[in-house]
Design an enzyme around this catalytic site. Sequence first.
Site, short mmCIF file in Angstrom:
data_model
loop_
_atom_site.label_atom_id
_atom_site.label_comp_id
_atom_site.label_asym_id
_atom_site.label_seq_id
_atom_site.Cartn_x
_atom_site.Cartn_y
_atom_site.Cartn_z
N PHE A 129 31.13 36.48 28.61
CA PHE A 129 31.02 37.67 27.76
C PHE A 129 32.15 37.65 26.72
CE2 PHE A 129 31.46 42.18 26.66
CZ PHE A 129 30.16 42.42 26.25
N ASP A 198 35.03 38.45 36.81
CA ASP A 198 34.55 39.66 36.14
C ASP A 198 33.23 40.04 36.82
OD1 ASP A 198 33.39 41.57 34.50
OD2 ASP A 198 34.04 40.62 32.64
N TYR A 223 30.27 51.53 34.01
CA TYR A 223 29.12 52.23 33.41
C TYR A 223 27.81 51.48 33.50
CZ TYR A 223 30.60 49.47 29.28
OH TYR A 223 30.98 48.46 28.43
N LYS A 224 27.79 50.33 34.14
CA LYS A 224 26.53 49.59 34.30
C LYS A 224 25.89 50.00 35.63
CE LYS A 224 27.76 45.70 31.30
NZ LYS A 224 29.04 46.20 30.77
N ARG A 382 16.55 41.22 26.96
CA ARG A 382 17.11 41.43 28.30
C ARG A 382 16.47 42.64 28.97
NH1 ARG A 382 23.43 41.80 28.78
NH2 ARG A 382 22.94 43.78 27.78
#
Length: 423
Positions: A129, A198, A223-224, A382
């Site tokens: 990422f 991560d 927040y995912k 996605r």
Amino acid sequence: MSNRDDYLRQDARDPLAPLRDLFALEAIDRDGLIYLDGNSLGALPKAAIPRIREVVEREWGVGLIRSWTAAGWIDLAQRIGDKIAPLVGARSGEVMLADSTSVNVFKALSAALAMNPGRTRIISERGNFPTDLYIAETFARDRGLELVTPDREEIAAHLDERTAILLLTHANYLTGRMHDMRAVTRAAHDAGAMMIWDLAHTAGAAPVNLHEAGADFAVGCGYKYLNGGPGAAAFIWAHPKHTERMDREGWRQPLSGWLGHAAPFDFAPDYQPAPGMARFICGTPPVLSMAALECGVDTLLAAESRGGMAAIRSKSVALTDLFIHLIDERCADHGFHVVTPRDSAQRGSQVSIAHPTDGYAIMQALIAKGVIGDFRPPDILRFGFTPLYTRFVDVWDAVERLQQIMTSGEWRDPRFPVRGAVT
């Protein structure tokens, strides 16, 4: 299974199905929307609405500054960290909520280098990422180190006596491909390197056991799949052998803010790091945001009586298997290619499909059709599957609508290729 009713019946048998009621999805359902983007932003827990109101109106409005003690605001970072801990194979007191994932990557790199001095390289993955790569690039530059970013298949070959740190994301944000955490950590340690994970795309969606894997440090997003709301605080973990060493040596993380002080309310002019994980706190915790995040984490803990992370993972595999099967069956003639591994052991809780020429326009047309996913360049659509609220019938309906827009050519509407600020 070959028709929609089959998937309605499968949802009726799903042991996790009642947990969908923990989320404020009534308006989405009423509008016929299908939300497949929980890998980017989790849905709103119903409990967060009255909880935030309570914090604003009673704790802040009436309690005012007294609520740091009376309402336990000062302990939020540790309390929520303790709730996250079992979701990632950590123990009480080992996970601290603080700042953002980017900031915590910087802290973890600093700690890992301090625990493993004298080496000159940080290894990551070319497809990691971007924020992890950006932070690592600046960190390495400022310390005279070299950041090396090979392709995934070449990582092991780059681990040698020069490697101080291996920094990887457990499940790739673009493809959903998941590393074998234990095997990769072992390879890093065999080369004498520290291992930082991560967990942004696996915490709350796939089984993670940091202790079992022998990891050194980890960070993760709130927040995912933890459903903490936009901009929710992130978390950081360090193996206790490292925090014990930090305590012995008095190591301070470079962002040595006042709440990471051993006695912040002594207001001493000189910094002394707090013991254990508390040293990783920097500034004042965002109380409103943390209150929402705690509600999000509680939705995952509610699954414990229904099989816990094992049940969540089982449903995740079933949902993603179904999506891949239906894409193959119904959309193969439209140029799509499944990028995510077909072997469920190698993927997280998302499926990415590529279209060679018009991925962005197709995703925008699909969103207009009521299926919310997202697009990542150069050509990736996605789709995230959150087992607590994604239904099997949602998967059926999503692929049905994708097939419709491809067959009808709706995606060719000139408004759909126009790029927005957020994709």
